[in-house]
Design a protein around this motif. Structure first.
Motif, PDB file in Angstrom:
ATOM      1  N   LEU A   1     -67.369  73.422   9.995  1.00  0.00           N
ATOM      2  CA  LEU A   1     -68.616  72.662   9.857  1.00  0.00           C
ATOM      3  C   LEU A   1     -69.775  73.424  10.454  1.00  0.00           C
ATOM      4  O   LEU A   1     -70.849  73.537   9.843  1.00  0.00           O
ATOM      5  CB  LEU A   1     -68.495  71.317  10.565  1.00  0.00           C
ATOM      6  N   ALA A   2     -69.562  73.987  11.665  1.00  0.00           N
ATOM      7  CA  ALA A   2     -70.654  74.683  12.352  1.00  0.00           C
ATOM      8  C   ALA A   2     -71.086  75.901  11.543  1.00  0.00           C
ATOM      9  O   ALA A   2     -72.283  76.130  11.332  1.00  0.00           O
ATOM     10  CB  ALA A   2     -70.214  75.087  13.758  1.00  0.00           C
TER      11      ALA A   2
ATOM     12  N   ALA B   1     -64.323  71.639  13.287  1.00  0.00           N
ATOM     13  CA  ALA B   1     -65.628  71.850  13.915  1.00  0.00           C
ATOM     14  C   ALA B   1     -66.148  73.254  13.612  1.00  0.00           C
ATOM     15  O   ALA B   1     -67.335  73.457  13.335  1.00  0.00           O
ATOM     16  CB  ALA B   1     -65.509  71.641  15.423  1.00  0.00           C
TER      17      ALA B   1
ATOM     18  N   ILE C   1     -58.905  70.031  16.851  1.00  0.00           N
ATOM     19  CA  ILE C   1     -60.153  69.682  16.183  1.00  0.00           C
ATOM     20  C   ILE C   1     -60.943  70.934  15.796  1.00  0.00           C
ATOM     21  O   ILE C   1     -61.791  70.903  14.913  1.00  0.00           O
ATOM     22  CB  ILE C   1     -61.003  68.738  17.077  1.00  0.00           C
ATOM     23  N   LEU C   2     -60.623  72.038  16.455  1.00  0.00           N
ATOM     24  CA  LEU C   2     -61.422  73.248  16.284  1.00  0.00           C
ATOM     25  C   LEU C   2     -61.530  73.735  14.831  1.00  0.00           C
ATOM     26  O   LEU C   2     -62.623  74.134  14.417  1.00  0.00           O
ATOM     27  CB  LEU C   2     -60.893  74.353  17.192  1.00  0.00           C
TER      28      LEU C   2
ATOM     29  N   VAL D   1     -76.118  77.121   5.714  1.00  0.00           N
ATOM     30  CA  VAL D   1     -77.125  76.339   4.985  1.00  0.00           C
ATOM     31  C   VAL D   1     -78.508  76.641   5.549  1.00  0.00           C
ATOM     32  O   VAL D   1     -79.497  76.710   4.819  1.00  0.00           O
ATOM     33  CB  VAL D   1     -76.815  74.826   5.082  1.00  0.00           C
ATOM     34  N   MET D   2     -78.563  76.851   6.885  1.00  0.00           N
ATOM     35  CA  MET D   2     -79.869  77.132   7.500  1.00  0.00           C
ATOM     36  C   MET D   2     -80.390  78.518   7.140  1.00  0.00           C
ATOM     37  O   MET D   2     -81.590  78.703   6.980  1.00  0.00           O
ATOM     38  CB  MET D   2     -79.747  77.028   9.024  1.00  0.00           C
TER      39      MET D   2
ATOM     40  N   MET E   1     -60.974  61.021  19.010  1.00  0.00           N
ATOM     41  CA  MET E   1     -62.413  61.263  19.044  1.00  0.00           C
ATOM     42  C   MET E   1     -63.074  60.312  20.025  1.00  0.00           C
ATOM     43  O   MET E   1     -62.714  59.126  20.114  1.00  0.00           O
ATOM     44  CB  MET E   1     -63.020  61.044  17.655  1.00  0.00           C
TER      45      MET E   1
ATOM     46  N   TRP F   1     -57.699  71.489  22.209  1.00  0.00           N
ATOM     47  CA  TRP F   1     -58.899  71.606  21.383  1.00  0.00           C
ATOM     48  C   TRP F   1     -58.614  72.270  20.055  1.00  0.00           C
ATOM     49  O   TRP F   1     -59.393  72.141  19.115  1.00  0.00           O
ATOM     50  CB  TRP F   1     -59.981  72.369  22.141  1.00  0.00           C
TER      51      TRP F   1
ATOM     52  N   LEU G   1     -67.677  74.391   3.935  1.00  0.00           N
ATOM     53  CA  LEU G   1     -67.574  72.935   4.034  1.00  0.00           C
ATOM     54  C   LEU G   1     -66.313  72.450   3.331  1.00  0.00           C
ATOM     55  O   LEU G   1     -65.682  71.482   3.762  1.00  0.00           O
ATOM     56  CB  LEU G   1     -68.828  72.272   3.468  1.00  0.00           C
TER      57      LEU G   1
ATOM     58  N   ALA H   1     -72.876  74.823   8.361  1.00  0.00           N
ATOM     59  CA  ALA H   1     -74.234  74.373   8.644  1.00  0.00           C
ATOM     60  C   ALA H   1     -75.148  75.558   8.917  1.00  0.00           C
ATOM     61  O   ALA H   1     -76.295  75.605   8.460  1.00  0.00           O
ATOM     62  CB  ALA H   1     -74.226  73.425   9.840  1.00  0.00           C
ATOM     63  N   LEU H   2     -74.611  76.534   9.654  1.00  0.00           N
ATOM     64  CA  LEU H   2     -75.393  77.744   9.959  1.00  0.00           C
ATOM     65  C   LEU H   2     -75.788  78.452   8.659  1.00  0.00           C
ATOM     66  O   LEU H   2     -76.935  78.894   8.497  1.00  0.00           O
ATOM     67  CB  LEU H   2     -74.532  78.660  10.823  1.00  0.00           C
TER      68      LEU H   2
ATOM     69  N   ARG I   1     -81.315  80.692   4.799  1.00  0.00           N
ATOM     70  CA  ARG I   1     -81.574  80.768   3.354  1.00  0.00           C
ATOM     71  C   ARG I   1     -82.133  82.126   2.947  1.00  0.00           C
ATOM     72  O   ARG I   1     -81.871  82.600   1.858  1.00  0.00           O
ATOM     73  CB  ARG I   1     -82.544  79.665   2.932  1.00  0.00           C
TER      74      ARG I   1
END
Lengths: 520, 139
Positions: free
Chosen positions: A35-36, A32, A28-29, A42-43, A83, A25, A137, A39-40, A45
């Motif tokens: 990205l995670a 991932a 890919i980790l 971005v949320m 994948m 793993w 990102l 994304a967190l 704010r």
């Protein structure tokens, strides 16, 4: 498979059926994870004050993951994960060999240094603008590009990092930055489009996008498929990304406009992704064509080196000079790719890794110099030595490192490259490398003389001692110590890099990892 | 826009389109549809609402900032890939469960979660662009 009562079928021809080990793993980790966290961020704010801490912690985690990945690859060879369980070449494969793991680790170290530096360089408005999500990102894109084993997927990661870098370069939306961003964006879009067109052309010839599959099919297609055209197009596309002569002009036009930390990250990461892709494609996938194009690549490399260093000599702005030194470094790496063989490729990889660390540190140093002296321009920058002697010492070490003087990390790759060039009789290439090193010493020495040793200009008062915030000093010192450590004790890294270069020129273990038991 | 008819119809039209976009999203697994096209339909619903009643109303109605919605979508999509760690299969492998809700078997999968993530990313990103364009073009 949507209905639970579907009839049983033989899946072993299409799917990976054996369970995946937890260690796999790690492949890919890094992507991932970034990205995670991106994304967190971005949320989140409202609590903008949390951004720096989450992302520095995230980047520290990324360094750990990439170090474990490198360790895993050293112990058990190239690792593959496909994948969605589909067997290659149809499933998109992430295949990590030593080269990819080394680049990913160096990139994460650079990003962590940038993250720490940004604590004092990026203010609240920069945070609100989204510096940290963009940074995470960007790292997802960079890690993906280094780790993927599929050429179209490589294109996708190029896009991801390109879009994030657009966001970073216009941070602050000043007029000058928009101007730099337009040049940067336009040229990079042209390069990416060329890459996409070439990938389409490659798919038409090979019928596959999986790198291992391309590497093993290239031999059989050499008589019929236009492989030379493909290689030349890839060379142009990646050369543009890496800022090789004669498509280098976008870099000095844009790298001095954004925030210091953004310039530093770009110098450390973006051109190196282009050079990594070039190494991967020309050395591993199409080695015969690289051999035939080697004179062209060598010529481009020598010109890139010299154009870069002459540009650096002519500049009076700290960051513009560094931009030209980035270009000059790319020339040295191209020289290694042109020479080929374990020495040349190893030297190219080593030089790229060294350049990632040192160029980032030098951009940090330019930021500190501007903080202490109030300007990036050589005409008003002076008396830095009096203001902070320790900082002057660090800068001098970095200047030595970038010029390729011992005992710093720039010395060993230069030795490898010069020796490899002499071994194949390309004395002019070796001479270009040495002259470039000499001229780089003059360019950085001139800067040191004027900005550090010259006394403060009249009317500005006497230079006083100044303090540098810990968040800025720490990454600068850490990168300098790494440069020194690699220079003093290069054996472990050198051995790993030689294995990496051998794995690229003779990719049987890479092929074995993607297609177990089916390699040549 | 100052048309009374449009203003009166827009809320109904919007809710109908959002409902339809969710239908398209869920239908997308085996038939034409899916997260991307569903998201676009939802954004056009929001855009119509914005043209009729003003951008501020739309921002209040969706409650979250559009970029936060996009972030949530990206997060959901990443998580959908990571769930396969637990099943010891590679990243992004589709996994299914069939819980029985009120006597009806409901197939749920990581693929659906991923598609919902795509839906949210499209809704967030495109509505962020559309709303700021409307804001500048309006007055």
């Amino acid at each position: 498979m949507a209905v639970s009562t579907s009839p049983p079928a033989d899946l072993s021809a299409a799917l990976v059926l054996e369970p995946v080990a937890a260690a796999d793993w790690l492949v890919i980790l890094p992507v991932a994870w970034c990205l995670a966290i991106g994304a967190l961020l971005v949320m989140l704010r409202r609590p903008i004050g949390l951004h720096p801490f989450i992302s520095v912690a995230g980047l520290a985690g990324l360094v750990v993951i990439d170090a474990l990945l490198l360790q895993h690859v050293i112990v058990s060879g190239p690792v593959t994960m496909v994948m969605g369980r589909w067997l290659p070449p149809f499933g998109i494969a992430f295949t990590v060999d030593l080269t990819g793991a080394l680049f990913a680790l160096a990139a994460s170290v650079v990003a962590l240094a940038g993250g720490v530096y940004s604590l004092s360089d990026i203010n609240d408005s920069g945070r609100r603008y989204g510096f940290y999500p963009f940074l995470m990102l960007l790292m997802a894109g960079v890690s993906g590009a280094f780790l993927t084993g599929d050429i179209f997927n490589l294109y996708v990661w190029f896009e991801v990092l390109l879009i994030s870098s657009f966001g970073l370069i216009v941070l602050g939306s000043e007029r000058e930055q928009i101007d730099g961003a337009v040049k940067y964006g336009f040229l990079n879009l042209v390069a990416t489009t060329l890459f996409l067109v070439t990938t389409g052309y490659l798919y038409a010839s090979f019928g596959t996008l999986n790198m291992a599959d391309i590497a093993r099919k290239a031999e059989g297609l050499r008589g019929t498929a236009p492989l030379m055209t493909l290689t030349a197009l890839f060379l142009l596309a990646f050369g543009m990304k890496a800022a090789a002569f004669p498509v280098n002009f976008w870099l000095p036009a844009s790298y001095h406009t954004p925030r210091v930390v953004v310039s530093a990250l770009f110098a450390g990461l973006l051109t190196k992704v282009g050079i990594y892709a070039l190494i991967r494609v020309t050395v591993m996938l199409l080695p015969v064509e690289r051999e035939e194009l080697s004179f062209v690549i060598a010529l481009v490399g020598a010109l890139t080196m010299l154009v870069g260093v002459f540009g650096a000599l002519a500049q009076s702005d700290f960051r513009r000079m560094l931009g030209y030194l980035v270009i000059s470094g790319i020339g040295s790496i191209l020289a290694g790719i042109a020479v080929g063989g374990p020495g040349g490729i190893g030297g190219a990889i080593f030089y790229a890794l060294h350049s990632m660390l040192v160029m980032t540190a030098l951009y940090f140093a330019s930021g500190v110099a501007a903080k202490l002296g109030g300007s990036f321009s050589l005409s008003s920058l002076s008396g830095l030595y009096r203001r902070h002697a320790g900082f002057a010492a660090i800068s001098l070490m970095l200047a030595f490192a970038v010029s390729g003087l011992p005992p710093f990390s720039g010395f060993w790759p230069k030795v490898m490259l010069v020796k490899a060039a002499l071994d194949i009789g390309a004395w002019w290439l070796a001479a270009a490398l040495l002259v470039t090193g000499f001229l780089t010493t003059i360019a950085t020495g001139r800067f040191f003389l004027l900005a550090y040793w010259r006394d403060t200009a009249e009317g500005q008062g006497v230079a006083t001692k100044a303090q540098i915030p810990a968040a800025i000093l720490l990454p600068l010192v850490a990168l300098t110590v790494m440069t020194l450590a690699i220079g003093l004790y290069p054996e472990p890294l050198l051995a790993t890099i030689q294995n990496a270069a051998a794995g690229l020129s003779e990719p049987s273990s890479y092929l074995n990892s993607v297609f177990p038991g089916a390699a040549r | 826009m100052r048309s009374v008819i449009f203003r009166a119809v827009a809320p109904f039209l919007t809710s109908l389109m959002v409902l339809f976009s969710i239908f398209v999203l869920l239908r997308g697994h085996n038939e034409p549809g899916g997260g991307f096209i569903g998201g676009l339909i939802a954004v056009s619903a929001l855009a119509i609402y914005g043209i009729a009643c003003g951008v501020e109303t739309v921002r209040r109605a969706i409650y979250f900032h559009p970029m936060a919605i996009a972030g949530a979508g990206l997060f959901a999509a990443t998580i959908a890939g990571l769930i396969s760690i637990a099943a010891r299969v590679p990243f992004m492998t589709g996994l299914w469960i069939y819980p029985s809700l009120l006597g009806v078997e409901v197939p749920l999968s990581t693929v659906t979660l991923f598609d919902c993530g795509v839906y949210l990313v499209v809704v967030g990103a495109i509505s962020s662009i559309a709303l700021s364009l409307e804001e500048r073009g309006g007055e």
